[in-house]
Design a protein around this motif. Sequence first.
Motif, short mmCIF file in Angstrom:
data_model
loop_
_atom_site.label_atom_id
_atom_site.label_comp_id
_atom_site.label_asym_id
_atom_site.label_seq_id
_atom_site.Cartn_x
_atom_site.Cartn_y
_atom_site.Cartn_z
N VAL A 82 67.26 34.38 51.20
CA VAL A 82 67.53 33.35 50.72
C VAL A 82 68.82 32.65 49.52
O VAL A 82 69.20 34.11 49.33
N SER A 102 66.82 30.52 55.07
CA SER A 102 65.90 29.71 54.71
C SER A 102 65.66 29.14 53.90
O SER A 102 64.61 27.79 53.71
N ASP A 103 66.53 29.32 52.83
CA ASP A 103 65.52 28.19 51.92
C ASP A 103 67.69 28.72 50.75
O ASP A 103 68.27 29.49 50.98
N ALA A 117 60.26 29.11 46.99
CA ALA A 117 60.95 29.63 47.99
C ALA A 117 60.65 31.28 48.58
O ALA A 117 61.48 31.43 50.50
N ARG A 120 57.88 30.87 51.09
CA ARG A 120 58.11 29.91 52.07
C ARG A 120 59.28 30.97 53.07
O ARG A 120 58.65 30.87 53.72
#
Length: 387
Positions: A82, A102-103, A117, A120
């Motif tokens: 992230v 991923s984010d 986040a 996820r």
Amino acid sequence: MPDDNELTVLVVDDEADIRDVTAMAIADAGYRVETAADGRQGIERCRTIRPQIVVTDVRMPGLDGIQLLEAIKTFDPLIEVVVVTAFGEVDIAIQALQRDASDFITKPINHDALMMALQRAAGRHLTRRQLVEYTAQLEHTVEDQARILHQDKMMSLGRLAASVVHEINNPLSGILNYCRLMLKILQRGSAGQGDLERFQGYLRLVESETDRCSQIVSGLLAFSRKSPPRFEAVDIADLLEKCLRLSRHKMALTNIDPVRQIDAGLPPVRGDFNQLQQCVINLVFNAIDAMPEGGRITIAARRGADPGRVTVSVGDTGIGIAPENRARIFEPFFTTKQTGHGTGLGLSTVFGIIDRHGGSVSVHSRPGEGATFSLDLPVSTEGSGAG
Ligand SMILES: Nc1ncnc2c1ncn2[C@@H]1O[C@H](COP(=O)(O)OP(=O)(O)OP(=O)(O)O)[C@@H](O)[C@H]1O
Ligand SMILES: [Mg+2]
């Protein structure tokens, strides 16, 4: 809250207070947390503590967040990253996502956004890990199946070879005798017209016996060949004849009569000749084993109820299958035979092979009244008859 409380999150930020506040919030949410003060240290810590998730600032002296992301993905693509960008750094966020982050979240870090986040990332990590494990498991199963197939084939080959050796031995000694006889007559130096006529008869016998041996040996060789599966149009009558030839001696030894009920003009089946032969041989051997006192083996082939299928069956008049074993006979290594007499691989191999042919296996049996195994196979659509 993640399902898997084993998850470790590595927080990488060069600003100590932001790093500590972020780490504390993440720890409160139930993750294990580690920290690193810059990109280099981040890579180092990834190697040693193997986190599942990394939360990294983008702007750091030395190795920045994007470079760290690249290094991590090269090291282990399953680690979720992230990235934390400054507000408005959309281009950097896009760069990060393109490199499989991923984010992204923006500074100042909002608690809810961070938690979302992380959740996820955790979900993505678990899914990807499961996928990797599942793939490995699949590969393993395929390997296992190939191993069982080969192991079973080697067992059948051993049994076939043992029975074929006897079958070849008789004609060979016949051939030898005729040759010796002819040599003796010739050595006397007085072979007349009558002798020559007799020689012709002997030589014809030698020829046919040699031919028989050679057919048996080529049958065995074809069976033993470790060939990759090849699907083609298979002539079932020819296949069954070859199986019968290979097991004829074994049947004769235990007083078993083979009976053929092979319909004329059957369409060819789509399959691998060698593997289908392995199946029928396994069924015939099981039938022989089920009739220690002798009996009858019926080898049949007919068009299925569905015109696109052909049914091949091997029936015996043996001991039959006990109802409690019925559900287990196709399991690998299930055997009711004494140690050293069965490995329990025969039927599981048959099942595997027929399944890969898009066919099905069924069995009818009553204890004491024998058993019949049927293979239902798809007809070849190639249209050509097999040789
Ligand atoms: N024709 C049959 N009649 C009675 N029982 C049978 C017959 N075919 C199979 N079985 C039962 O199914 C079991 C499993 O058969 P399978 O061919 O898988 O293994 P096996 O014959 O015991 O050993 P292997 O084939 O590896 O030498 C046998 O042990 C036997 O109990
Ligand atoms: Mg068997």
